[in-house]
Motif scaffolding. Structure first.
Motif, mmCIF file in Angstrom:
data_model
loop_
_atom_site.group_PDB
_atom_site.id
_atom_site.type_symbol
_atom_site.label_atom_id
_atom_site.label_comp_id
_atom_site.label_asym_id
_atom_site.label_seq_id
_atom_site.Cartn_x
_atom_site.Cartn_y
_atom_site.Cartn_z
ATOM 1 N N ALA A 41 0.831 -1.205 0.000
ATOM 2 C CA ALA A 41 0.000 0.000 0.000
ATOM 3 C C ALA A 41 0.863 1.253 0.000
ATOM 4 N N ALA A 42 1.952 1.224 0.761
ATOM 5 C CA ALA A 42 2.844 2.380 0.819
ATOM 6 C C ALA A 42 3.533 2.602 -0.519
ATOM 7 N N GLU A 43 3.943 1.527 -1.159
ATOM 8 C CA GLU A 43 4.610 1.646 -2.467
ATOM 9 C C GLU A 43 3.674 2.220 -3.529
ATOM 10 N N LEU A 44 2.398 1.812 -3.470
ATOM 11 C CA LEU A 44 1.433 2.244 -4.490
ATOM 12 C C LEU A 44 0.719 3.544 -4.127
ATOM 13 N N GLY A 45 0.866 3.965 -2.865
ATOM 14 C CA GLY A 45 0.152 5.169 -2.430
ATOM 15 C C GLY A 45 -1.330 4.908 -2.269
ATOM 16 N N TYR A 46 -1.660 3.739 -1.745
ATOM 17 C CA TYR A 46 -3.069 3.332 -1.610
ATOM 18 C C TYR A 46 -3.672 3.833 -0.302
#
Length: 332
Positions: A41-46
Motif C-alpha cells: 500500500a505504501a509503495e502504491l500510495g493506496y
C-alpha cells in the motif's frame, strides 16, 4: 487514477479480502500478512475508500452535529472540541446549521440522506421535542446542553440550570448587593427559563430584591447591549445577572456608554466563561460551564449508542463554578 484494492493485493501476493481486513479496525489478520499489505500500500500510495467501507459495513461513521447558535464565540470552542473528539475515534462530523429553523424535519431529512450513525443536538434553546424527533426516527441521539427532565426519551448531557441560577443569586448576595436585575437570554429558551427560576427563587430566600427582569432577543453582544438600556433605566439596580457572557459584555459597554462604571457603579455577572470574559477590557466575573466535560461525555454516549444501543436514556449533569475577575465588587 486511484490505486485499487486489487492492485495492492496483487503486489502483496495476498487475497483482496486480506487487504480489506488489514484496513478494517478489529479485523483478524496475521502480522505477516499485515506487513505485506502495508508495504504494498505504501509503495502504491493506496488509501482505503471510506465510502466503499461504509457500503460494506452499513456504517458511515458520520455523526450529525446539529446547532443553532453559530454567532456565539462559545460555539467555536464547542465545535472544535466536538470535531476533535469524534476524529480521535475515527468518526466524522456532519454539521447542520439550523439558524432560525425550529422544526426537526428538515434536519432529519438531511441526516437521513447522509445515513448518519448518530446525532448530537448541541443547543440549549431547542425544545426537548426536537431531539426526541431523531430518536423516534430510529437515529441514536444525545441532546447536549439540553433540559433535563424525568420523562426525557433521549440522553441529555449538560448542567442543572436551575441550580446555576441559584448560584448566581448567592454570588451577588455574598457581595452584599441588595437590589439586582436579571438580564436573561431568549425568553423561550428552556435554559433561560430555568436559570431565571433558580435565580428568582434563591433571591427571594436570601432577601435579594430583583427589581428588573429583562430578556435579550438572542445570545449576542448587540442584543445584550440593547436589553441593558431597560435595566439602566432604574438607578436602584446595583448588580445584574446576565444569562450569557456575550450578553454580559454588551451590558458592560452599555453601562459605560451611560456613564456607569463597572463594578464601582454597577456589578455584572456573566455565564459560560468564554475567552472574551478574561480580556482585560472586561474582566468579567462569570459562572463557568464545564464545556469540555459535557462534550466528551456527549461523544462517549453517542458512540456507545451506535455500538450497542442503550436500554434507556441517561441524564448526565456537571457542576458549574464561579470564576472571579473584576466585574463585581469583592466579597466581604
Amino acid at each position: 487514477m486511484a490505486v485499487t484494492l486489487k492492485e495492492v493485493a496483487e503486489l502483496a501476493g495476498v487475497s483482496r479480502s486480506a487487504v480489506s481486513r488489514t484496513f478494517t479496525p478489529g479485523a483478524s489478520v496475521s502480522a505477516k500478512t499485515r506487513e505485506k499489505v502495508e508495504k504494498a500500500a505504501a509503495e502504491l500510495g493506496y488509501s482505503p475508500s471510506l465510502i466503499a467501507r461504509s457500503l460494506a459495513t452499513n456504517r458511515t461513521k458520520l455523526i450529525g452535529l446539529v446547532a443553532n447558535n453559530f454567532q456565539n464565540p462559545a460555539f467555536l470552542d464547542v465545535f472544535d472540541l466536538f470535531t476533535s473528539a469524534l476524529q480521535e475515534r475515527g468518526l466524522r462530523p456532519l454539521l447542520v446549521n439550523l439558524s432560525e429553523e425550529t422544526s426537526p424535519q428538515q434536519s432529519l431529512n438531511l441526516l437521513r440522506q447522509y445515513s448518519v450513525d448518530g446525532v448530537i443536538v448541541a443547543s440549549s434553546t431547542l425544545p426537548p421535542s426536537f431531539a426526541a424527533a431523531f430518536q423516534e426516527a430510529g437515529i441514536p441521539v444525545v441532546h447536549t446542553f439540553g433540559k433535563h427532565q424525568g420523562d426525557t426519551p433521549v440522553h441529555v448531557v449538560g448542567i442543572d440550570n436551575v441550580q446555576c441560577g441559584a448560584m448566581a443569586a448567592r454570588c451577588l448576595a455574598e457581595r452584599l448587593y441588595r437590589t439586582t436585575a436579571l438580564l436573561g437570554g431568549p425568553e423561550t429558551a428552556t435554559s433561560t427559563q430555568d436559570r431565571a427560576k433558580g435565580f428568582l427563587t434563591e433571591a427571594e430566600k436570601l432577601g435579594l430584591r430583583v427589581v428588573k427582569v429583562c430578556y435579550a432577543e438572542t445570545y449576542s453582544y448587540e442584543a445584550g447591549r440593547q436589553a441593558m438600556h431597560a435595566v439602566l433605566a432604574d438607578d436602584a439596580v446595583e448588580a445584574v445577572f446576565c444569562g450569557d457572557d456575550l450578553i454580559a459584555i454588551g451590558a458592560i459597554d452599555a453601562a459605560r456608554a451611560a456613564g456607569r462604571q463597572v463594578p464601582e457603579d454597577i456589578g455584572i455577572l456573566g455565564f459560560n466563561d468564554i475567552a472574551m470574559a478574561g480580556w482585560d477590557a472586561y474582566a468579567l466575573t462569570t459562572i463557568r460551564q464545564p464545556i469540555r466535560d459535557i462534550i466528551m461525555s456527549s461523544v462517549e454516549l453517542v458512540v456507545a449508542m451506535v455500538e450497542a444501543p442503550a436500554s434507556g436514556p441517561e441524564i448526565r449533569l456537571f457542576p458549574c463554578s464561579v470564576i472571579e475577575r473584576g466585574s463585581l465588587r469583592g466579597a466581604p
